[in-house]
Design an enzyme around this catalytic site. Structure first.
Site, PDB file in Angstrom:
ATOM      1  N   ARG A 107      42.222  -0.553  16.594  1.00 61.28           N
ATOM      2  CA  ARG A 107      42.934   0.380  15.704  1.00 61.28           C
ATOM      3  C   ARG A 107      42.156   0.629  14.412  1.00 61.28           C
ATOM      4  NH1 ARG A 107      49.063  -1.479  15.511  1.00 61.28           N
ATOM      5  NH2 ARG A 107      49.223   0.518  14.418  1.00 61.28           N
ATOM      6  N   ASP A 122      58.101   5.378  14.580  1.00 62.70           N
ATOM      7  CA  ASP A 122      58.197   4.376  15.649  1.00 62.70           C
ATOM      8  C   ASP A 122      59.249   4.735  16.699  1.00 62.70           C
ATOM      9  OD1 ASP A 122      56.182   2.888  14.540  1.00 62.70           O
ATOM     10  OD2 ASP A 122      57.516   1.513  13.492  1.00 62.70           O
ATOM     11  N   ARG A 165      50.402   6.220  22.177  1.00 60.03           N
ATOM     12  CA  ARG A 165      51.790   6.399  22.637  1.00 60.03           C
ATOM     13  C   ARG A 165      52.061   7.776  23.225  1.00 60.03           C
ATOM     14  NH1 ARG A 165      54.821   2.735  17.955  1.00 60.03           N
ATOM     15  NH2 ARG A 165      54.391   0.773  19.028  1.00 60.03           N
TER      16      ARG A 165
END
Ligand code: S3P
Length: 449
Positions: free
Chosen positions: A126, A321, A352
């Site tokens: 990341r 989120d 995601r």
């Protein structure tokens, strides 16, 4: 042990009630500030998840005494004061936790000793330049790995105090904001951090609570260096990001009826509630009260026929989120849902957008994937196909697809569910109380039968 697949039996019921588990973002921040405060802080309703335990372990390695009382979800932290942290003899392992590595970087950049912060495979992929580059502008000496300034992050001993800067953060990130404000506690002068859109403001409430001099003007927050922070006794609100799984599960179930108590509904964080209501959700928000600057409430939810909406770039940081869950809700809705401006989802614990596109397609959903979002054609009254879902080692992807079982014809098997413990260790216990039938790939110890 990682790598456990769980199979969830299809079922169109989700009923029950529970007290919301503690907030992850607030637990991390409260622990870090308590560690550098003067005196003993007691944190009630602290989240004992792997991510928050990683933060506590790093703080212990930095010389902070911490007592855990798991039965009462309480942590007692003997603050060492702003100048009291000590060099760790071994690298600080942040596990899967972006919040741990980025927030601690802000504090450690200001210390006269060296630190190495590392993480698991996902965290090591990341981007860390978003914190290390501005910290370097403040005068810190930091080394990262190529490409994209990845972990391990090596912070060298600071030779002279950090300089205050005014930094315009290019991405809407609460972690970057918090990291720079924490560094600002040690800088000479007033540090200002401007974010491009509203991000969760837990750091502001907590810094104020611990006695820091902090002010806000629209998207800019200013902090002046502190002489000391004062230890606190705090109660940590429930985590809307955890409650959201069951809220969406109940909404998409044919017979959904659920009450969740003491859920944090901080308006900088509660975009999912507004967007679900826009989709036609039946949500009742009661008993609103404010504790140490944070709003909490009880949330009651019933099944509803949802319709598609547009999720705009300005909505994204208010529900970052919860976007996978909103995509799941959209897949059960009538009509089309568009999500744009959500490229940040590509650098979370997994990519995601990719993970959701692959999983939803497996369940029979028609969608178009873009670099920054997705268009979903809702199934309306039709049910999901079952199948095998790759969670991509991502806790939120795993929990999202477990909720899809409330609207599925066939069982859904989700890979690597162990990662759920990074944020929601009691997820399966609660799920079973709410009627989920769960079995593992090695015979069921979790089954309801
Ligand atoms: C968090 C902020 C968000 C969120 C993460 C927790 C925090 O990350 O995705 O789960 O506690 O500040 P970004 O700040 O990178 O958007």
């Amino acid at each position: 042990m990682k790598g456990q697949h769980y199979t969830i039996a299809p079922c169109n019921v989700l009923t029950g009630s529970f007290i919301c588990p503690p907030d992850k973002s607030i637990s991390h921040r409260a622990a870090i500030l308590a560690a550098i405060a003067t005196g003993k802080s007691t944190l009630h309703h602290f989240l004992f998840s792997e991510d928050c335990l990683a933060t506590l372990q790093c703080l212990r390695q930095l010389g902070v005494e911490i007592a855990l009382f798991k039965e009462s979800n309480t942590v007692v932290i003997e603050g060492v004061g702003l100048q009291g942290l000590r060099e760790s003899q071994t690298p600080l392992h942040c596990g899967n936790s972006g919040t741990t590595i980025r927030l601690l970087s802000g504090i450690l950049a200001a210390q006269p000793f060296s630190s190495t912060l590392m993480g698991d495979e996902s965290l090591s992929q990341r981007p860390m330049g978003r914190v290390t580059l501005p910290l370097k502008q403040m005068g810190a000496e930091i080394k990262t790995q190529s490409p994209d300034y990845r972990a391990p992050i090596e912070i060298l001993p600071l030779k002279k105090a950090l300089s205050a800067i005014h930094y315009a953060v290019p991405v809407a990130s609460a972690q970057v904001q918090a990291s720079l404000l924490f560094a600002g506690l040690y800088a000479s002068g007033t540090t200002k951090v401007t974010v491009p859109s509203v991000v969760r403001d837990h750091s502001l409430h907590l810094l104020r609570q611990f006695g820091a001099d902090i002010s806000q003007d629209a998207l800019t927050v200013s902090i002046t260096p502190a002489e000391k922070l004062n230890a606190q006794t705090l109660w940590i609100p429930g985590d809307l990001s955890s409650a959201a799984f069951f809220i969406v599960g109940a909404l998409i179930a044919k017979e959904g009826c659920l009450s969740i108590k003491q859920v944090g509904i901080n308006p900088t964080r509660s975009g999912i509630l507004t967007l679900l209501q826009k989709m036609g959700a039946d949500l009742l928000i009661q008993n609103q009260q404010q504790i140490a600057g944070e709003w909490i409430a009880d949330i009651h939810v019933k099944s509803a026929a949802l319709h598609g909406i547009e999720i705009n770039p300005r909505d994204v940081s208010l529900c970052i989120d919860e976007l996978p869950l909103l995509l799941l809700a959209a897949s059960c809705a009538e009509g089309r849902t568009t999500l744009r401006g959500a490229q940040e989802l590509r650098v979370k614990e997994s990519d995601r957008l990719h993970a959701m596109a692959v999983g939803l397609r497996t369940l029979g959903v028609s969608l178009e994937l873009y670099e920054d979002g997705m268009i979903i054609h809702g199934l309306s009254k039709s049910l999901f196909e079952g199948g095998f879902i790759d969670s991509f080692h991502d806790h939120r992807i795993a929990m999202t697809f477990i909720m899809a079982s409330r609207r599925s014809k066939q069982p859904i098997t989700v890979s690597d569910c162990d990662y759920i413990a990074t944020s929601f260790p009691h997820f399966f216990t609660l799920a079973q109380q709410m009627g989920f039938e769960v079995s593992t790939n090695e015979e069921s110890i979790l089954s309801n039968e």
